[in-house]
Design a protein around this motif. Structure first.
Motif, PDB file in Angstrom:
ATOM      1  N   PRO A 238      23.977 113.754   7.206  1.00 22.67           N
ATOM      2  CA  PRO A 238      24.883 112.670   6.828  1.00 22.67           C
ATOM      3  C   PRO A 238      24.076 111.484   6.288  1.00 22.67           C
ATOM      4  CG  PRO A 238      25.338 113.472   9.048  1.00 22.67           C
ATOM      5  CD  PRO A 238      24.030 114.055   8.641  1.00 22.67           C
ATOM      6  N   PRO A 239      24.717 110.584   5.554  1.00 25.46           N
ATOM      7  CA  PRO A 239      23.996 109.414   5.043  1.00 25.46           C
ATOM      8  C   PRO A 239      23.547 108.503   6.178  1.00 25.46           C
ATOM      9  CG  PRO A 239      26.355 109.210   4.656  1.00 25.46           C
ATOM     10  CD  PRO A 239      26.136 110.599   5.130  1.00 25.46           C
ATOM     11  N   GLY A 240      22.493 107.745   5.921  1.00 26.07           N
ATOM     12  CA  GLY A 240      22.003 106.785   6.906  1.00 26.07           C
ATOM     13  C   GLY A 240      21.295 107.454   8.061  1.00 26.07           C
ATOM     14  N   SER A 241      21.418 106.842   9.243  1.00 25.55           N
ATOM     15  CA  SER A 241      20.795 107.359  10.456  1.00 25.55           C
ATOM     16  C   SER A 241      21.777 107.214  11.612  1.00 25.55           C
ATOM     17  CB  SER A 241      19.513 106.574  10.772  1.00 25.55           C
ATOM     18  OG  SER A 241      19.838 105.229  11.115  1.00 25.55           O
ATOM     19  N   PHE A 242      21.433 107.774  12.755  1.00 26.95           N
ATOM     20  CA  PHE A 242      22.296 107.631  13.933  1.00 26.95           C
ATOM     21  C   PHE A 242      22.457 106.159  14.295  1.00 26.95           C
ATOM     22  CE2 PHE A 242      22.523 107.114  18.591  1.00 26.95           C
ATOM     23  CZ  PHE A 242      23.780 107.665  18.807  1.00 26.95           C
ATOM     24  N   GLU A 243      21.370 105.408  14.284  1.00 26.59           N
ATOM     25  CA  GLU A 243      21.458 103.979  14.629  1.00 26.59           C
ATOM     26  C   GLU A 243      22.319 103.226  13.623  1.00 26.59           C
ATOM     27  OE1 GLU A 243      20.590 102.432  17.327  1.00 26.59           O
ATOM     28  OE2 GLU A 243      19.771 104.254  18.208  1.00 26.59           O
ATOM     29  N   ASP A 244      22.238 103.590  12.349  1.00 25.01           N
ATOM     30  CA  ASP A 244      23.110 102.969  11.341  1.00 25.01           C
ATOM     31  C   ASP A 244      24.573 103.237  11.691  1.00 25.01           C
ATOM     32  OD1 ASP A 244      20.971 102.062   9.812  1.00 25.01           O
ATOM     33  OD2 ASP A 244      20.929 103.873   8.564  1.00 25.01           O
ATOM     34  N   HIS A 245      24.858 104.468  12.143  1.00 24.65           N
ATOM     35  CA  HIS A 245      26.226 104.844  12.489  1.00 24.65           C
ATOM     36  C   HIS A 245      26.731 104.023  13.677  1.00 24.65           C
ATOM     37  CE1 HIS A 245      29.767 107.321  12.620  1.00 24.65           C
ATOM     38  NE2 HIS A 245      29.492 107.800  13.823  1.00 24.65           N
ATOM     39  N   VAL A 246      25.889 103.823  14.679  1.00 27.95           N
ATOM     40  CA  VAL A 246      26.273 103.005  15.830  1.00 27.95           C
ATOM     41  C   VAL A 246      26.576 101.578  15.386  1.00 27.95           C
ATOM     42  CG1 VAL A 246      25.475 102.011  18.004  1.00 27.95           C
ATOM     43  CG2 VAL A 246      24.989 104.406  17.494  1.00 27.95           C
ATOM     44  N   LYS A 247      25.728 101.023  14.537  1.00 25.52           N
ATOM     45  CA  LYS A 247      25.942  99.652  14.056  1.00 25.52           C
ATOM     46  C   LYS A 247      27.246  99.540  13.275  1.00 25.52           C
ATOM     47  CE  LYS A 247      21.017  98.515  13.775  1.00 25.52           C
ATOM     48  NZ  LYS A 247      19.860  98.248  12.870  1.00 25.52           N
ATOM     49  N   ASP A 248      27.539 100.546  12.447  1.00 25.56           N
ATOM     50  CA  ASP A 248      28.780 100.511  11.683  1.00 25.56           C
ATOM     51  C   ASP A 248      29.997 100.626  12.597  1.00 25.56           C
ATOM     52  OD1 ASP A 248      27.804 100.121   9.099  1.00 25.56           O
ATOM     53  OD2 ASP A 248      27.433 102.258   8.789  1.00 25.56           O
ATOM     54  N   MET A 249      29.898 101.443  13.640  1.00 20.02           N
ATOM     55  CA  MET A 249      31.006 101.551  14.591  1.00 20.02           C
ATOM     56  C   MET A 249      31.231 100.221  15.304  1.00 20.02           C
ATOM     57  SD  MET A 249      32.508 104.556  14.572  1.00 20.02           S
ATOM     58  CE  MET A 249      33.249 104.762  16.190  1.00 20.02           C
ATOM     59  N   ALA A 250      30.140  99.502  15.590  1.00 17.55           N
ATOM     60  CA  ALA A 250      30.255  98.187  16.229  1.00 17.55           C
ATOM     61  C   ALA A 250      30.919  97.189  15.278  1.00 17.55           C
ATOM     62  CB  ALA A 250      28.878  97.692  16.656  1.00 17.55           C
TER      63      ALA A 250
END
Length: 209
Positions: A186-198
């Motif tokens: 998937p695009p980005g990273s796991f940490e990017d995904h957490v930040k976007d969810m926040a």
């Protein structure tokens, strides 16, 4: 013996309490104050979230109640029905036919290059029925993820906790970005995904129309 049992019970209760505090701190660390992010920024975050949850690496196991998993062989970009007539059954783990764990080992070791079967730190299974979204539009998935009746009873902060908990187990979510050579991520990273969810949560979980 009775005193020992009481002592063990108190110790277990204390450990559970400390664990709860740690989880709560992790949630606060990731979460942002509600209303601190504009709707526009929230929708931008959702666009990135949508690109992750609809990616084959994430969506292929979020299939409907028929429990027929999808897969995307190395070198391909579109999902297809899982080979070998695999069926998850009502158990979602293949207990009625061939268990997912027959090929997908539970292991925290790095995933090997394709075509070796993917593995994770938790037992392999299809996503729970409440997390069915393969083939749905981004707007449909957005409405589902923000609805506690259809997301496992989670609010925005609990969704963040779900991500962190899965990561603590070396589970499926962070592994999407570490599938082994030869597979897309998937695009980005796991940490990017957490930040976007926040960000999305702080904006009130806005959805596209």
């Amino acid at each position: 013996m009775k005193r020992v049992l009481i002592a063990l019970t108190l110790a277990a209760t204390s450990i559970a309490a400390v664990t709860g505090i740690v989880v709560a701190k992790d949630q606060v660390k990731d979460a942002l104050p509600l209303g601190s992010v504009s709707r526009a920024k929230g929708l931008e975050a959702w666009t990135r979230i949508e690109a992750v949850v609809t990616h084959p690496r994430c969506a292929n196991c979020h299939v409907d109640a028929r429990a027929i998993p999808m897969w995307t062989p190395a070198g391909e970009s579109k999902p297809r029905v899982h080979g070998m007539n695999i069926h998850g059954g009502k158990s979602r783990i293949g207990a009625e036919t061939i268990r997912c764990s027959t090929c997908h080992m539970t292991s925290t070791q790095p995933n090997e290059p394709a075509p070796a079967p993917l593995r994770a730190g938790i037992d392999w299974q299809l996503a729970p029925v409440e997390f069915i979204w393969f083939g749905k539009s981004g707007a449909e998935i957005c409405a589902q993820l923000k609805d506690p009746k259809r997301n496992g009873g989670r609010d925005a902060i609990a969704l963040l906790a779900h991500l962190r908990h899965d990561a603590s187990l070396n589970g499926f979510i962070p592994r999407a970005w570490e599938p082994g050579a030869g597979r897309t991520t998937p695009p980005g990273s796991f940490e990017d995904h957490v930040k976007d969810m926040a960000l999305w949560g702080a904006a009130g979980q806005p959805c596209p129309k």
